[in-house]
Enzyme design. Structure first.
Site, PDB file in Angstrom:
ATOM      1  N   ARG A   9      31.372  42.200  35.278  1.00  0.00           N
ATOM      2  CA  ARG A   9      32.003  43.208  34.414  1.00  0.00           C
ATOM      3  C   ARG A   9      32.414  42.647  33.057  1.00  0.00           C
ATOM      4  O   ARG A   9      32.823  43.389  32.173  1.00  0.00           O
ATOM      5  CB  ARG A   9      33.223  43.798  35.121  1.00  0.00           C
ATOM      6  CG  ARG A   9      32.826  44.555  36.396  1.00  0.00           C
ATOM      7  CD  ARG A   9      33.980  45.267  37.010  1.00  0.00           C
ATOM      8  NE  ARG A   9      34.426  46.318  36.092  1.00  0.00           N
ATOM      9  CZ  ARG A   9      35.568  46.953  36.194  1.00  0.00           C
ATOM     10  NH1 ARG A   9      36.403  46.652  37.157  1.00  0.00           N
ATOM     11  NH2 ARG A   9      35.899  47.887  35.328  1.00  0.00           N
ATOM     12  N   CYS A  10      32.297  41.329  32.885  1.00  0.00           N
ATOM     13  CA  CYS A  10      32.733  40.661  31.661  1.00  0.00           C
ATOM     14  C   CYS A  10      31.547  40.446  30.718  1.00  0.00           C
ATOM     15  O   CYS A  10      30.533  39.852  31.102  1.00  0.00           O
ATOM     16  CB  CYS A  10      33.371  39.323  32.016  1.00  0.00           C
ATOM     17  SG  CYS A  10      33.750  38.279  30.607  1.00  0.00           S
ATOM     18  N   THR A  11      31.685  40.900  29.493  1.00  0.00           N
ATOM     19  CA  THR A  11      30.617  40.753  28.499  1.00  0.00           C
ATOM     20  C   THR A  11      30.261  39.290  28.263  1.00  0.00           C
ATOM     21  O   THR A  11      29.085  38.924  28.243  1.00  0.00           O
ATOM     22  CB  THR A  11      31.036  41.406  27.169  1.00  0.00           C
ATOM     23  OG1 THR A  11      31.333  42.777  27.409  1.00  0.00           O
ATOM     24  CG2 THR A  11      29.947  41.297  26.130  1.00  0.00           C
ATOM     25  N   ARG A  14      28.357  37.917  31.182  1.00  0.00           N
ATOM     26  CA  ARG A  14      26.959  38.399  31.191  1.00  0.00           C
ATOM     27  C   ARG A  14      26.132  37.679  30.135  1.00  0.00           C
ATOM     28  O   ARG A  14      24.968  37.339  30.368  1.00  0.00           O
ATOM     29  CB  ARG A  14      26.913  39.918  30.974  1.00  0.00           C
ATOM     30  CG  ARG A  14      27.419  40.707  32.165  1.00  0.00           C
ATOM     31  CD  ARG A  14      27.086  42.185  32.063  1.00  0.00           C
ATOM     32  NE  ARG A  14      27.496  42.807  30.820  1.00  0.00           N
ATOM     33  CZ  ARG A  14      28.653  43.426  30.614  1.00  0.00           C
ATOM     34  NH1 ARG A  14      29.554  43.482  31.581  1.00  0.00           N
ATOM     35  NH2 ARG A  14      28.918  43.989  29.445  1.00  0.00           N
TER      36      ARG A  14
END
Length: 113
Positions: A9-11, A14
């Site tokens: 869920r973390c940019t 990712r």
């Protein structure tokens, strides 16, 4: 084997994963929110990172602000908090042998590949 402690869920996490995928090297994804690292594993990670336990804390997280921010915690207590509340762990963490880095910014990951 390269490991990435990853939060999908973390940019930034990712982006770090994308850098590993583009590197062509084999790696293992550890979704640390689903399976929190043991306190012993956290001690090893912190040692490889060459930081103090407090430096692995995401200090803007609500859990930290509401439960820990005003307390004077020992390193052991911080490691326990990281284990009990893995959302507090800074991310992504990439480990390659004895080297480790927090991928903030994600491009820093390239330095240990």
């Amino acid at each position: 084997m390269i490991n990435i402690y990853h939060n999908p869920r973390c940019t930034k996490s990712r982006e770090g994963l994308s850098i590993l995928e583009d590197s062509g090297q084999d790696f293992k994804i550890i979704k640390y929110l689903d399976d929190s690292p043991s306190q012993e594993d956290l001690k090893i990670i912190i040692k490889k990172l060459g930081i103090k336990p407090i430096d692995l804390i995401r200090k803007q997280e609500k859990i930290w602000k509401e439960n820990f921010k005003t307390k004077d915690l020992s390193d052991s207590e911080i490691i326990k908090a990281l284990h009990d509340f893995p959302k507090l762990i800074e991310r992504p963490i990439v480990i390659n042998g004895e080297k480790a880095i927090i991928g903030r910014p994600p491009e820093d990951i390239k330095g240990i590949l």
